[in-house]
Design a protein around this motif. Structure first.
Motif, PDB file in Angstrom:
ATOM      1  N   ASN A  27       0.803  -1.218   0.000  1.00  0.00           N
ATOM      2  CA  ASN A  27       0.000   0.000   0.000  1.00  0.00           C
ATOM      3  C   ASN A  27       0.839   1.272   0.000  1.00  0.00           C
ATOM      4  N   TRP A  28       2.150   1.119  -0.060  1.00  0.00           N
ATOM      5  CA  TRP A  28       3.045   2.284  -0.029  1.00  0.00           C
ATOM      6  C   TRP A  28       3.810   2.335  -1.346  1.00  0.00           C
ATOM      7  N   GLY A  29       3.714   3.454  -2.033  1.00  0.00           N
ATOM      8  CA  GLY A  29       4.426   3.607  -3.286  1.00  0.00           C
ATOM      9  C   GLY A  29       5.417   4.750  -3.255  1.00  0.00           C
ATOM     10  N   ILE A  30       6.534   4.566  -3.934  1.00  0.00           N
ATOM     11  CA  ILE A  30       7.473   5.665  -4.197  1.00  0.00           C
ATOM     12  C   ILE A  30       8.121   5.371  -5.543  1.00  0.00           C
ATOM     13  N   GLY A  31       8.355   6.424  -6.325  1.00  0.00           N
ATOM     14  CA  GLY A  31       8.919   6.224  -7.653  1.00  0.00           C
ATOM     15  C   GLY A  31       7.966   5.469  -8.567  1.00  0.00           C
TER      16      GLY A  31
ATOM     17  N   TYR B 219       2.961  14.196  -1.893  1.00  0.00           N
ATOM     18  CA  TYR B 219       2.514  13.104  -1.026  1.00  0.00           C
ATOM     19  C   TYR B 219       1.022  12.927  -1.266  1.00  0.00           C
ATOM     20  N   VAL B 220       0.627  11.689  -1.584  1.00  0.00           N
ATOM     21  CA  VAL B 220      -0.775  11.398  -1.880  1.00  0.00           C
ATOM     22  C   VAL B 220      -1.274  10.313  -0.931  1.00  0.00           C
TER      23      VAL B 220
ATOM     24  N   THR C  83       7.858  11.065  -5.342  1.00  0.00           N
ATOM     25  CA  THR C  83       6.395  11.078  -5.151  1.00  0.00           C
ATOM     26  C   THR C  83       5.995   9.866  -4.320  1.00  0.00           C
ATOM     27  N   VAL C  84       5.343  10.145  -3.193  1.00  0.00           N
ATOM     28  CA  VAL C  84       4.937   9.097  -2.258  1.00  0.00           C
ATOM     29  C   VAL C  84       3.415   8.923  -2.333  1.00  0.00           C
ATOM     30  N   VAL C  85       2.978   7.664  -2.445  1.00  0.00           N
ATOM     31  CA  VAL C  85       1.540   7.358  -2.448  1.00  0.00           C
ATOM     32  C   VAL C  85       1.269   6.343  -1.337  1.00  0.00           C
TER      33      VAL C  85
ATOM     34  N   TYR D 195       6.716   9.078   6.266  1.00  0.00           N
ATOM     35  CA  TYR D 195       6.052  10.364   6.031  1.00  0.00           C
ATOM     36  C   TYR D 195       5.587  10.881   7.389  1.00  0.00           C
TER      37      TYR D 195
ATOM     38  N   ASN E 286      -6.207  12.724  -0.661  1.00  0.00           N
ATOM     39  CA  ASN E 286      -5.577  13.968  -0.219  1.00  0.00           C
ATOM     40  C   ASN E 286      -4.218  14.078  -0.913  1.00  0.00           C
ATOM     41  N   ILE E 287      -4.051  15.159  -1.664  1.00  0.00           N
ATOM     42  CA  ILE E 287      -2.803  15.380  -2.397  1.00  0.00           C
ATOM     43  C   ILE E 287      -2.109  16.601  -1.804  1.00  0.00           C
ATOM     44  N   LYS E 288      -0.894  16.406  -1.315  1.00  0.00           N
ATOM     45  CA  LYS E 288      -0.131  17.543  -0.800  1.00  0.00           C
ATOM     46  C   LYS E 288       1.015  17.837  -1.760  1.00  0.00           C
TER      47      LYS E 288
ATOM     48  N   TRP F  34       8.114  22.057   4.110  1.00  0.00           N
ATOM     49  CA  TRP F  34       8.228  20.723   3.511  1.00  0.00           C
ATOM     50  C   TRP F  34       9.686  20.302   3.539  1.00  0.00           C
TER      51      TRP F  34
END
Lengths: 67, 67, 67, 67, 67, 67
Positions: A51-55, D3-4, D40-42, E3, F5-7, F52
């Motif tokens: 559930n965690w994404g980066i890149g 960050y999403v 970019t973090v999701v 985060y 939520n998009i930051k 940030w």
């Protein structure tokens, strides 16, 4: 009265490590900004690696590639 | 169209209590600010007591001391 | 020790209305779940209508259509 | 470095679907705003249907009525 | 890849203090959990005192009473 | 009924770009998970670069070094 939300992947943080994190962040807010520890709230959330994404890819996919 | 996020420790809130909380918060937003219930979203998150800190220590530690 | 985050569009909520919301949500958590008001935190965030979307479009666009 | 945070009900999203969501959102932020995918973090959070309310009632209650 | 979201009231934290907070929290996560600083994200949000409640009343009201 | 939520840092995203982001994310959730756009909420938050941090320093500091 700060509120701090820490999100990490659920890869085995112990209760002791989480207690250290709570104490450490609370102290930082007192030392740097003079915030009252009695009303400083810290919430840690542990997120599955799917559930965690980066890149653009999940941590699960990155771990499989050895990252 | 409000969005409300409620975080509590996971100490046994029942489905019935959570339904009351959703209804109550939605009504408050309608009564005080005229917000439309149809697009009011409420999300409740239940957090382990090891992962919640106040006063620099975890809720687990506080519960052990009888607080 | 609950933490509640309420997000609404910034369309003129008054300080008095926000105070009512803080009091109302804190009371709900005491009445329904027995939570201690002294450590119940409520944070209200007001978001520009360009930055809030529902149904795939911004609130700004919806307001222009009279919704 | 966006960050999403995506919250959905826990109704069976697969690892593959979550990977597609991570990739898709990361691409959108690159294409529309020129954001760097590498930072970019999701984070996807899956919430029980008892804990999610809309229209003043839980998703559990809505599902029972066939919605 | 943690985060961290820190919410404080907007009562004059300086850029220097915020930089110290970012550095301090990032170091804590490296020291306690071995997290990589390169992908540790810290976001500080400053909230008006009318919009922050504790004990059922706003910080604005508390400050007027000298708290 | 997803909530997203998009930051991002407040570095000049236009209303048009934010509308594209709202539409794009709502479509992704429909296409990948079958989520109903009518109840999909997207909230974009724009954060000052002093607030940030990544890699232990603020975006303000990184921008000064040309990153």
């Amino acid at each position: 009265m700060p509120y701090v939300n820490i999100k990490i992947t659920n890869e085995g943080a112990t209760a002791e490590q989480k207690a250290q994190l709570i104490a450490g962040v609370t102290n930082l807010l007192k030392d740097i900004l003079g915030k009252n520890p009695a009303t400083t709230v810290v919430v840690i959330e542990e997120v599955p690696t799917d559930n965690w994404g980066i890149g653009g890819e999940s941590i699960t996919a990155r771990r499989k590639r050895g990252q």
